[in-house]
Enzyme design. Sequence first.
Site, PDB file in Angstrom:
ATOM      1  N   ARG A 122      -7.795  -4.214  -2.927  1.00 14.73           N
ATOM      2  CA  ARG A 122      -6.898  -3.382  -3.725  1.00 14.73           C
ATOM      3  C   ARG A 122      -7.587  -3.230  -5.084  1.00 14.73           C
ATOM      4  O   ARG A 122      -7.479  -4.091  -5.953  1.00 14.73           O
ATOM      5  CB  ARG A 122      -5.523  -4.037  -3.873  1.00 14.73           C
ATOM      6  CG  ARG A 122      -4.500  -3.084  -4.462  1.00 14.73           C
ATOM      7  CD  ARG A 122      -3.092  -3.635  -4.424  1.00 14.73           C
ATOM      8  NE  ARG A 122      -2.691  -4.176  -3.139  1.00 14.73           N
ATOM      9  CZ  ARG A 122      -2.338  -3.463  -2.066  1.00 14.73           C
ATOM     10  NH1 ARG A 122      -2.364  -2.143  -2.131  1.00 14.73           N
ATOM     11  NH2 ARG A 122      -1.977  -4.047  -0.948  1.00 14.73           N
ATOM     12  N   CYS A 168       0.826  -1.211   0.000  1.00 16.03           N
ATOM     13  CA  CYS A 168       0.000   0.000   0.000  1.00 16.03           C
ATOM     14  C   CYS A 168       0.860   1.260   0.000  1.00 16.03           C
ATOM     15  O   CYS A 168       0.565   2.218  -0.711  1.00 16.03           O
ATOM     16  CB  CYS A 168      -0.934   0.008   1.207  1.00 16.03           C
ATOM     17  SG  CYS A 168      -2.151  -1.311   1.195  1.00 16.03           S
TER      18      CYS A 168
END
Length: 164
Positions: free
Chosen positions: A121, A51
Amino acid sequence: MTDPNGLIRPGRPAPGFTLPATPDGREVGPGQFPGRPVVLAFYPADFTPVCGDQMALYQAAMPELERYDTVLLGISVDSVDSHQAFAESRGIRFPLLADVEPKGEVARRYGAYTPQEQAARALVVIDPAGTVAWSHLSPMDVNPGVDGILDVLDRLDADRQVAT
């Protein structure tokens, strides 16, 4: 409607929302940017390696995104305070939105919520008219990069130029 992976499909109206973006309670959402493309970058958690790399890549790509007059919004179920510390640690200057109350509500509406109670995601590009132009679900351990986003923005820009 969502695709077989659960993610919202292109051609659908983008669900409207606002989410907390700053400790003082300012809320941000795609509806605040009419006539501009908006990229929603759903991500699992602040301070995780993939991330962090993904959001830092998007920050580095901001000059290219701005060339298309694009707004980028990062979204996870972490708190505003966590987002603020994460943004400061990685040099992120675009808004990171806290999808916390109720937890993951916006991610659920876009089909980007996992059984582990976090955002998937996922990337969603909303065109200037408020329609989903593109969506992409990436494996949790894979940074989806920026190429898919730029391809869609190129196409939207070409379509706009043809229409004018």
